[in-house]
Design a protein around this motif. Structure first.
Motif, PDB file in Angstrom:
ATOM      1  N   LYS A  52       0.829  -1.212   0.000  1.00  0.00           N
ATOM      2  CA  LYS A  52       0.000   0.000   0.000  1.00  0.00           C
ATOM      3  C   LYS A  52       0.860   1.258   0.000  1.00  0.00           C
ATOM      4  O   LYS A  52       0.489   2.286  -0.587  1.00  0.00           O
ATOM      5  CB  LYS A  52      -0.918  -0.005   1.220  1.00  0.00           C
ATOM      6  CG  LYS A  52      -1.727   1.263   1.406  1.00  0.00           C
ATOM      7  CD  LYS A  52      -2.557   1.215   2.664  1.00  0.00           C
ATOM      8  CE  LYS A  52      -3.291   2.530   2.886  1.00  0.00           C
ATOM      9  NZ  LYS A  52      -4.110   2.516   4.127  1.00  0.00           N
ATOM     10  N   HIS A  53       2.009   1.181   0.642  1.00  0.00           N
ATOM     11  CA  HIS A  53       2.864   2.354   0.815  1.00  0.00           C
ATOM     12  C   HIS A  53       4.016   2.412  -0.189  1.00  0.00           C
ATOM     13  O   HIS A  53       4.761   3.393  -0.208  1.00  0.00           O
ATOM     14  CB  HIS A  53       3.463   2.348   2.225  1.00  0.00           C
ATOM     15  CG  HIS A  53       2.451   2.228   3.309  1.00  0.00           C
ATOM     16  ND1 HIS A  53       1.746   3.305   3.793  1.00  0.00           N
ATOM     17  CD2 HIS A  53       1.998   1.147   4.004  1.00  0.00           C
ATOM     18  CE1 HIS A  53       0.931   2.910   4.756  1.00  0.00           C
ATOM     19  NE2 HIS A  53       1.060   1.604   4.887  1.00  0.00           N
ATOM     20  N   ALA A  54       4.178   1.386  -1.006  1.00  0.00           N
ATOM     21  CA  ALA A  54       5.358   1.271  -1.865  1.00  0.00           C
ATOM     22  C   ALA A  54       5.121   1.879  -3.245  1.00  0.00           C
ATOM     23  O   ALA A  54       3.992   2.061  -3.697  1.00  0.00           O
ATOM     24  CB  ALA A  54       5.763  -0.194  -2.004  1.00  0.00           C
ATOM     25  N   PHE A  55       6.232   2.173  -3.918  1.00  0.00           N
ATOM     26  CA  PHE A  55       6.177   2.666  -5.293  1.00  0.00           C
ATOM     27  C   PHE A  55       7.509   2.377  -5.978  1.00  0.00           C
ATOM     28  O   PHE A  55       8.523   2.125  -5.327  1.00  0.00           O
ATOM     29  CB  PHE A  55       5.858   4.166  -5.347  1.00  0.00           C
ATOM     30  CG  PHE A  55       6.769   5.040  -4.522  1.00  0.00           C
ATOM     31  CD1 PHE A  55       7.925   5.579  -5.061  1.00  0.00           C
ATOM     32  CD2 PHE A  55       6.462   5.326  -3.196  1.00  0.00           C
ATOM     33  CE1 PHE A  55       8.770   6.384  -4.307  1.00  0.00           C
ATOM     34  CE2 PHE A  55       7.293   6.132  -2.425  1.00  0.00           C
ATOM     35  CZ  PHE A  55       8.446   6.661  -2.980  1.00  0.00           C
ATOM     36  N   ILE A  56       7.490   2.414  -7.311  1.00  0.00           N
ATOM     37  CA  ILE A  56       8.690   2.230  -8.120  1.00  0.00           C
ATOM     38  C   ILE A  56       8.887   3.481  -8.979  1.00  0.00           C
ATOM     39  O   ILE A  56       7.950   3.950  -9.621  1.00  0.00           O
ATOM     40  CB  ILE A  56       8.583   1.002  -9.046  1.00  0.00           C
ATOM     41  CG1 ILE A  56       8.474  -0.288  -8.235  1.00  0.00           C
ATOM     42  CG2 ILE A  56       9.780   0.931  -9.999  1.00  0.00           C
ATOM     43  CD1 ILE A  56       9.741  -0.717  -7.548  1.00  0.00           C
ATOM     44  N   ARG A  66       9.859   9.509 -12.785  1.00  0.00           N
ATOM     45  CA  ARG A  66       8.414   9.346 -12.824  1.00  0.00           C
ATOM     46  C   ARG A  66       8.025   8.077 -12.092  1.00  0.00           C
ATOM     47  O   ARG A  66       8.818   7.149 -11.953  1.00  0.00           O
ATOM     48  CB  ARG A  66       7.911   9.298 -14.255  1.00  0.00           C
ATOM     49  CG  ARG A  66       8.419   8.128 -15.070  1.00  0.00           C
ATOM     50  CD  ARG A  66       7.956   8.247 -16.514  1.00  0.00           C
ATOM     51  NE  ARG A  66       8.582   7.245 -17.364  1.00  0.00           N
ATOM     52  CZ  ARG A  66       8.529   7.279 -18.696  1.00  0.00           C
ATOM     53  NH1 ARG A  66       7.894   8.263 -19.298  1.00  0.00           N
ATOM     54  NH2 ARG A  66       9.119   6.337 -19.397  1.00  0.00           N
ATOM     55  N   ILE A  67       6.801   8.060 -11.634  1.00  0.00           N
ATOM     56  CA  ILE A  67       6.285   6.925 -10.878  1.00  0.00           C
ATOM     57  C   ILE A  67       5.794   5.864 -11.852  1.00  0.00           C
ATOM     58  O   ILE A  67       4.887   6.121 -12.652  1.00  0.00           O
ATOM     59  CB  ILE A  67       5.153   7.374  -9.940  1.00  0.00           C
ATOM     60  CG1 ILE A  67       5.686   8.436  -8.961  1.00  0.00           C
ATOM     61  CG2 ILE A  67       4.570   6.191  -9.185  1.00  0.00           C
ATOM     62  CD1 ILE A  67       4.589   9.112  -8.151  1.00  0.00           C
ATOM     63  N   ARG A  68       6.399   4.692 -11.809  1.00  0.00           N
ATOM     64  CA  ARG A  68       5.978   3.588 -12.672  1.00  0.00           C
ATOM     65  C   ARG A  68       4.896   2.751 -12.019  1.00  0.00           C
ATOM     66  O   ARG A  68       3.977   2.260 -12.676  1.00  0.00           O
ATOM     67  CB  ARG A  68       7.190   2.707 -13.004  1.00  0.00           C
ATOM     68  CG  ARG A  68       8.225   3.372 -13.887  1.00  0.00           C
ATOM     69  CD  ARG A  68       7.692   3.592 -15.289  1.00  0.00           C
ATOM     70  NE  ARG A  68       7.315   2.342 -15.934  1.00  0.00           N
ATOM     71  CZ  ARG A  68       8.133   1.614 -16.695  1.00  0.00           C
ATOM     72  NH1 ARG A  68       9.388   2.015 -16.889  1.00  0.00           N
ATOM     73  NH2 ARG A  68       7.718   0.504 -17.257  1.00  0.00           N
ATOM     74  N   GLN A  83       0.456   6.914 -11.259  1.00  0.00           N
ATOM     75  CA  GLN A  83       1.303   6.238 -12.237  1.00  0.00           C
ATOM     76  C   GLN A  83       1.579   7.159 -13.424  1.00  0.00           C
ATOM     77  O   GLN A  83       0.656   7.756 -14.000  1.00  0.00           O
ATOM     78  CB  GLN A  83       0.641   4.954 -12.723  1.00  0.00           C
ATOM     79  CG  GLN A  83       1.509   4.133 -13.665  1.00  0.00           C
ATOM     80  CD  GLN A  83       0.863   2.795 -14.005  1.00  0.00           C
ATOM     81  OE1 GLN A  83      -0.156   2.425 -13.432  1.00  0.00           O
ATOM     82  NE2 GLN A  83       1.465   2.078 -14.938  1.00  0.00           N
ATOM     83  N   GLY A  84       2.857   7.313 -13.778  1.00  0.00           N
ATOM     84  CA  GLY A  84       3.249   8.175 -14.879  1.00  0.00           C
ATOM     85  C   GLY A  84       3.546   9.604 -14.470  1.00  0.00           C
ATOM     86  O   GLY A  84       4.091  10.375 -15.267  1.00  0.00           O
ATOM     87  N   MET A  85       3.209   9.985 -13.250  1.00  0.00           N
ATOM     88  CA  MET A  85       3.439  11.338 -12.770  1.00  0.00           C
ATOM     89  C   MET A  85       4.855  11.488 -12.218  1.00  0.00           C
ATOM     90  O   MET A  85       5.447  10.519 -11.734  1.00  0.00           O
ATOM     91  CB  MET A  85       2.432  11.677 -11.675  1.00  0.00           C
ATOM     92  CG  MET A  85       0.991  11.699 -12.128  1.00  0.00           C
ATOM     93  SD  MET A  85       0.648  13.121 -13.197  1.00  0.00           S
ATOM     94  CE  MET A  85       0.769  14.460 -12.006  1.00  0.00           C
ATOM     95  N   PRO A  86       5.421  12.703 -12.254  1.00  0.00           N
ATOM     96  CA  PRO A  86       6.736  12.903 -11.620  1.00  0.00           C
ATOM     97  C   PRO A  86       6.598  12.803 -10.110  1.00  0.00           C
ATOM     98  O   PRO A  86       5.643  13.325  -9.527  1.00  0.00           O
ATOM     99  CB  PRO A  86       7.121  14.310 -12.064  1.00  0.00           C
ATOM    100  CG  PRO A  86       5.829  14.989 -12.367  1.00  0.00           C
ATOM    101  CD  PRO A  86       4.923  13.915 -12.905  1.00  0.00           C
ATOM    102  N   VAL A  87       7.549  12.153  -9.457  1.00  0.00           N
ATOM    103  CA  VAL A  87       7.474  11.999  -8.013  1.00  0.00           C
ATOM    104  C   VAL A  87       7.573  13.350  -7.311  1.00  0.00           C
ATOM    105  O   VAL A  87       7.074  13.533  -6.203  1.00  0.00           O
ATOM    106  CB  VAL A  87       8.558  11.027  -7.519  1.00  0.00           C
ATOM    107  CG1 VAL A  87       9.954  11.599  -7.732  1.00  0.00           C
ATOM    108  CG2 VAL A  87       8.346  10.673  -6.047  1.00  0.00           C
ATOM    109  N   SER A  88       8.183  14.334  -7.968  1.00  0.00           N
ATOM    110  CA  SER A  88       8.309  15.666  -7.383  1.00  0.00           C
ATOM    111  C   SER A  88       6.962  16.354  -7.206  1.00  0.00           C
ATOM    112  O   SER A  88       6.877  17.377  -6.510  1.00  0.00           O
ATOM    113  CB  SER A  88       9.222  16.538  -8.242  1.00  0.00           C
ATOM    114  OG  SER A  88       8.721  16.649  -9.563  1.00  0.00           O
ATOM    115  N   ALA A  89       5.887  15.808  -7.807  1.00  0.00           N
ATOM    116  CA  ALA A  89       4.553  16.382  -7.617  1.00  0.00           C
ATOM    117  C   ALA A  89       4.119  16.314  -6.164  1.00  0.00           C
ATOM    118  O   ALA A  89       3.250  17.075  -5.727  1.00  0.00           O
ATOM    119  CB  ALA A  89       3.542  15.657  -8.511  1.00  0.00           C
TER     120      ALA A  89
END
Length: 212
Positions: A52-56, A66-68, A83-89
């Motif tokens: 739930k808390h993880a991301f790549i 970007r978030i895959r 998904q597809g958004m920049p993590v800096s958002a």
């Protein structure tokens, strides 16, 4: 190693959160010969309780990724599919550059990073403390182009979207080299406590480094 301790500013210490510990231990177990694991080595079943808390992340330029793959926590915080958004958002504009420098250190070091964030409170949006763990991964060509990340926060997220101010970061190079500590100008009244004290330019902060 350092840890964050609040004074009277309601800073929440999330550094030892069990989700962060689980993902960190899983990543360390994948490190054959102390090398950075491959993205293909990541099996969601190995961190099932933390999904739930993880991301790549995928590196797209220096200091940018970007978030895959995004867990539900990011969706809840931003009120949209990430998904597809920049993590800096996720990061407020005033500390985004500091975040990008830390992110680039993770890729180029390579290094693992712990980051402390704070979201200001407003109507329908309670103040939040959050902790992010970034762990480098190699792509198919053997270079570090991916990151396994995890984000935890205290309390309910409130109305989306939320924007986080980077308060400080702790980086450790994978090869056992230098450690870096950064504190931003928006850091709350808190202390990084360990063995040896190093003064910072912020009068209300102390940065300390523990000798292992």
């Amino acid at each position: 190693m350092a840890f964050l301790r609040g004074r009277k500013s309601n800073v929440t210490d999330l550094r030892n959160h069990p989700v962060l510990s689980e993902v960190s231990a899983y990543w360390e177990a994948l490190r054959n010969d102390n090398k950075v694991p491959y993205r293909a080595d990541i099996d969601p079943r190995g961190i099932q309780r933390a999904l739930k808390h993880a991301f790549i992340l995928e590196r797209i330029a220096p200091g940018m990724a970007r978030i895959r793959v995004a867990g539900q926590t990011l969706t809840d915080l931003m009120g949209m599919e990430m998904q597809g958004m920049p993590v800096s958002a996720l990061v407020s504009s005033d500390t985004r550059e500091a975040f990008r420098r830390t992110l680039e250190d993770v890729f180029s070091g390579p290094a693992r990073a712990n980051l402390h964030f704070r979201a200001d409170g407003s109507f329908g949006k309670p103040a939040l403390d959050a902790q992010m763990l970034l762990l480098p991964l190699r792509g198919d060509d053997g270079t570090v182009t991916r990151v396994l990340g995890v984000l935890v926060h205290d309390g309910r997220p409130g109305r989306a979207p939320r924007s986080f101010h980077l308060q400080g970061s702790f980086l450790r190079r994978i090869n056992g080299g230098e450690e870096k500590h950064r504190i931003t100008s928006r850091a709350p009244q808190a202390e990084y406590i360990t063995a040896n004290t190093v003064p910072t330019r912020h009068a209300h902060l102390r940065l300390v480094v523990e000798k292992s």
